[in-house]
Design a protein around this motif. Sequence first.
Motif, PDB file in Angstrom:
ATOM      1  N   GLU A 202       0.971  -1.344  -0.139  1.00 26.29           N
ATOM      2  CA  GLU A 202       0.198   0.046   0.056  1.00 26.29           C
ATOM      3  C   GLU A 202       0.821   1.226  -0.039  1.00 26.29           C
ATOM      4  O   GLU A 202       0.583   2.251  -0.664  1.00 26.29           O
ATOM      5  N   GLU A 203       2.100   1.310   0.853  1.00 27.93           N
ATOM      6  CA  GLU A 203       2.764   2.399   0.926  1.00 27.93           C
ATOM      7  C   GLU A 203       3.736   2.730  -0.373  1.00 27.93           C
ATOM      8  O   GLU A 203       4.073   3.941  -0.384  1.00 27.93           O
ATOM      9  N   ASN A 204       3.738   1.696  -1.245  1.00 29.90           N
ATOM     10  CA  ASN A 204       4.849   2.214  -2.471  1.00 29.90           C
ATOM     11  C   ASN A 204       3.934   1.624  -3.733  1.00 29.90           C
ATOM     12  O   ASN A 204       4.687   1.927  -4.716  1.00 29.90           O
ATOM     13  N   ILE A 205       2.642   1.881  -3.692  1.00 23.99           N
ATOM     14  CA  ILE A 205       2.136   1.823  -5.083  1.00 23.99           C
ATOM     15  C   ILE A 205       2.284   3.094  -5.792  1.00 23.99           C
ATOM     16  O   ILE A 205       2.060   4.362  -5.408  1.00 23.99           O
ATOM     17  N   PRO A 206       2.572   2.945  -7.092  1.00 25.91           N
ATOM     18  CA  PRO A 206       2.735   4.036  -7.921  1.00 25.91           C
ATOM     19  C   PRO A 206       1.382   4.717  -8.529  1.00 25.91           C
ATOM     20  O   PRO A 206       1.088   4.701  -9.740  1.00 25.91           O
ATOM     21  N   TRP A 207       0.650   5.160  -7.682  1.00 26.34           N
ATOM     22  CA  TRP A 207      -0.699   5.770  -8.126  1.00 26.34           C
ATOM     23  C   TRP A 207      -0.361   6.911  -8.885  1.00 26.34           C
ATOM     24  O   TRP A 207       0.435   7.673  -9.060  1.00 26.34           O
ATOM     25  N   HIS A 208      -1.311   7.053  -9.975  1.00 27.14           N
ATOM     26  CA  HIS A 208      -1.296   8.186 -10.987  1.00 27.14           C
ATOM     27  C   HIS A 208      -2.054   9.318 -10.660  1.00 27.14           C
ATOM     28  O   HIS A 208      -2.977   9.159  -9.590  1.00 27.14           O
ATOM     29  N   SER A 209      -1.771  10.603 -11.100  1.00 27.18           N
ATOM     30  CA  SER A 209      -2.485  11.510 -10.699  1.00 27.18           C
ATOM     31  C   SER A 209      -4.022  11.650 -11.259  1.00 27.18           C
ATOM     32  O   SER A 209      -4.834  12.490 -10.775  1.00 27.18           O
ATOM     33  N   ASP A 210      -4.152  10.761 -12.544  1.00 26.53           N
ATOM     34  CA  ASP A 210      -5.518  10.791 -12.926  1.00 26.53           C
ATOM     35  C   ASP A 210      -6.246   9.471 -12.276  1.00 26.53           C
ATOM     36  O   ASP A 210      -5.898   8.464 -12.289  1.00 26.53           O
ATOM     37  N   LYS A 211      -7.176   9.865 -11.567  1.00 30.33           N
ATOM     38  CA  LYS A 211      -8.305   8.796 -10.968  1.00 30.33           C
ATOM     39  C   LYS A 211      -8.804   7.731 -11.811  1.00 30.33           C
ATOM     40  O   LYS A 211      -8.880   6.523 -11.510  1.00 30.33           O
ATOM     41  N   LYS A 212      -9.016   8.014 -13.059  1.00 29.99           N
ATOM     42  CA  LYS A 212      -9.386   7.220 -14.242  1.00 29.99           C
ATOM     43  C   LYS A 212      -8.297   6.020 -14.483  1.00 29.99           C
ATOM     44  O   LYS A 212      -8.556   4.936 -14.583  1.00 29.99           O
ATOM     45  N   ILE A 213      -7.095   6.536 -14.305  1.00 27.24           N
ATOM     46  CA  ILE A 213      -5.832   5.632 -14.684  1.00 27.24           C
ATOM     47  C   ILE A 213      -5.789   4.885 -13.323  1.00 27.24           C
ATOM     48  O   ILE A 213      -5.398   3.552 -13.605  1.00 27.24           O
TER      49      ILE A 213
END
Length: 249
Positions: A202-213
Amino acid sequence: MNKRKFKKYTNLSILGSEKKNVLMQALQSILKDAWGEFPQNFIDEHILKNSRTLIFAMSGDDYVGFCALSNKNILNKKINYIEFLVVKKEYQNSGLGSKLTYLILRKDLLKSFFRIAPKPLDIMFITPNIRVLASTSKFCSFIYPNPYLADENGKILPADDKIFEMAKELIKKSDNPGRVISREGLVLEGSYYNTPWLIYKEENIPWHSDKKINKFAIKYLGYGTGADKEFIVVAKMTIFSLIKYLFKN
């Protein structure tokens, strides 16, 4: 901040043992910072021995990112296979990954353009990182899976026959041919059975700035669930991919 510079190696087989040790340490440092620790024999086999081209990004004297490219024959086609594209955490979301991809493919793209009958470069890579997939999608003339083509539920159409066969042959020829591939999204499972520490927590997931992505990544890669999943990516790049990159940057 130090000015970035790049070092490219195109004939790794002629490097001496001392230089290879320096590069091994640099690769380990980047991988450990950005993702996790890889076995040394894996790095040696998949990067130092197999790569046709290896390029590093540097900040001052520090190695901060790299991209490794090899050639594969898939369905009797020459494929430019990106073995790795990794950037240290401090330099992520800065466009450095796209810059490394551009530099490692630029020569081949220009060669293709000046042929009598120009053809796009066929590219393949495997990644669990949604930011890498999203940034690459912006410069390709074709890419599957494409998160920007997902519907409101994050769903895309299944891969066509040719793309699915390319993905299956790639894995069949790999050192772990028993992995499962889903046709929808070309989701590959079982790559990290022996290296579970490389699965995103959870702490290192490379989330994107776009919620759709991010919705796309949650649906297909199981972000946040500890799933052992990643995408097989099939893409085409043309000289216009370079123009799009240069215009954007």
